[in-house]
Design a protein around this motif. Structure first.
Motif, PDB file in Angstrom:
ATOM      1  N   LEU A  91       0.830  -1.207   0.000  1.00  0.00           N
ATOM      2  CA  LEU A  91       0.000   0.000   0.000  1.00  0.00           C
ATOM      3  C   LEU A  91       0.866   1.259   0.000  1.00  0.00           C
ATOM      4  N   SER A  93       3.939   1.484  -0.940  1.00  0.00           N
ATOM      5  CA  SER A  93       4.696   1.528  -2.177  1.00  0.00           C
ATOM      6  C   SER A  93       3.841   2.127  -3.303  1.00  0.00           C
ATOM      7  N   ALA A  94       2.589   1.671  -3.381  1.00  0.00           N
ATOM      8  CA  ALA A  94       1.691   2.195  -4.415  1.00  0.00           C
ATOM      9  C   ALA A  94       1.390   3.670  -4.175  1.00  0.00           C
ATOM     10  N   ALA A  97       4.403   5.869  -5.102  1.00  0.00           N
ATOM     11  CA  ALA A  97       4.901   5.638  -6.460  1.00  0.00           C
ATOM     12  C   ALA A  97       4.749   6.847  -7.395  1.00  0.00           C
TER      13      ALA A  97
ATOM     14  N   ARG B  18       8.367  -3.557  -0.713  1.00  0.00           N
ATOM     15  CA  ARG B  18       8.426  -2.094  -0.687  1.00  0.00           C
ATOM     16  C   ARG B  18       8.712  -1.507  -2.071  1.00  0.00           C
ATOM     17  N   MET B  21       5.528  -1.712  -5.977  1.00  0.00           N
ATOM     18  CA  MET B  21       4.594  -0.775  -6.593  1.00  0.00           C
ATOM     19  C   MET B  21       5.306   0.478  -7.091  1.00  0.00           C
TER      20      MET B  21
END
Lengths: 234, 105
Positions: A91, A93-94, A97, B18, B21
């Protein structure tokens, strides 16, 4: 690109990140120490206990690993459990991003390593507040992430030192449950989360006799399923 | 079991999660259903661990009056809920546990 990485701006953003992270370190340092103590009481060699804080660098996964290590759980189940516990980082990471998208790959690989709960919390708040994607400098994230990293390594070292000198009769292993209570109880604010917590607790207790801590994975999966179906939109 | 394999594989699993995404979803949104399920992971996994730590002793359910951890965990839960203070939660939980261990016969 050149504007984002121009050294004075990078340095200024870095120190702003460090300052933003600082208040959170007061809460993180005790966790690092407790982890160090638990790792040694689980029988880990001090060097491995310290190295784990650098190689895994994820508090809750490290806590659980000490417990699984102490009960001689097979390697594959320990790694699977670490993976499941850290799934929430998908989550994060998204969510970061889009802000990291203009950066060079080297920045992405470095900042992914520093993407912990606490660095994420501070960084995403800053990114959302300042808006305007292309102007983001990696400095803020780097500052927040490295501040947390340094605090985690140092507090682990203190815990590893103390761990060798604390008596067993103090029941310090119970700080694991207390730490998780402190983290999770304030977050249980909607029906799906409460359902997930209650179902996972119940399954965790009744499946406690299963070998290799399989009950933990079973309880987690059933808790997520139950919480999903009983949640607001389910 | 070699502890260093745990560190290597556990570290790789964490890092790749990590990084995933940031590399893959740079221009896309995470699917809403997956996001809903992922939001439940911490509540489920931590609650299961708490329950096992509090109610099980050597893999056996212990609901007896002599399991001081139940009362200590309840006190800590109350403090965490009311104050959201990590250190206070730890302090009250350990103080309750020690007090009961010293006073119960």
């Amino acid at each position: 690109m050149s504007e984002q990485n121009d050294p004075p701006r990078l340095a200024a953003e870095f120190w702003r990140g460090v300052r933003a992270e600082a208040p959170l370190l007061i809460g993180v340092a005790p966790f690092g120490m407790i982890y160090g103590v638990l790792a040694l009481s689980a029988g880990m060699p001090p060097a491995a206990a310290q190295a784990m804080s650098a190689m895994v660098f994820a508090g809750s996964a490290q806590f659980i690993t000490t417990q699984l290590y102490a009960t001689a759980t097979p390697l594959i189940l320990i790694v699977l459990t670490i993976f499941v516990v850290n799934l929430r980082h998908l989550l994060y990471s998204a969510s970061v991003a889009p802000y990291l998208q203009p950066l060079r790959p080297a920045w992405k690989f470095l900042l992914a390593y520093l993407l912990t709960d606490e660095a994420y919390a501070v960084t995403i708040a800053e990114y959302q507040r300042s808006g305007n994607l292309p102007k983001h400098s990696p400095g803020f994230f780097l500052g927040a992430g490295l501040a947390l990293w340094a605090c985690w390594q140092a507090s682990t070292a203190v815990g590893v030192f103390l761990g060798a000198n604390l008596p067993q009769s103090w029941s310090l292993d119970f700080t694991l449950a207390l730490t998780f209570i402190a983290i999770i109880v304030p977050t249980l604010k909607e029906r799906g989360l409460v359902a997930a917590a209650l179902i996972a607790s119940l399954i965790g207790v009744v499946s406690g006799g299963l070998p290799y801590k399989l009950g933990l994975l079973l309880a987690t999966l059933l808790g997520i399923l139950g919480g999903y179906w009983l949640g607001e939109e389910g | 079991m070699n502890i260093w394999y745990i560190l290597l594989l556990g570290g790789a699993a964490t890092y790749l999660t990590r990084l995933s995404m940031i590399l893959l979803f740079s221009r896309r949104q995470i699917p809403p259903r997956l996001e809903r399920a992922l939001r439940l992971v911490p509540a489920a996994v931590f609650s299961a661990i708490i329950a096992q730590e509090v109610f099980l002793q050597n893999g056996q359910l212990n609901l007896s009056f002599h399991n001081e951890r139940i009362a200590a965990a309840l006190a800590a839960t109350l403090v965490a809920w009311r104050t959201r203070n990590v250190l206070l939660t730890l302090a009250v939980g350990m103080a309750t546990l020690w007090a009961l261990q010293m006073t119960l016969p």
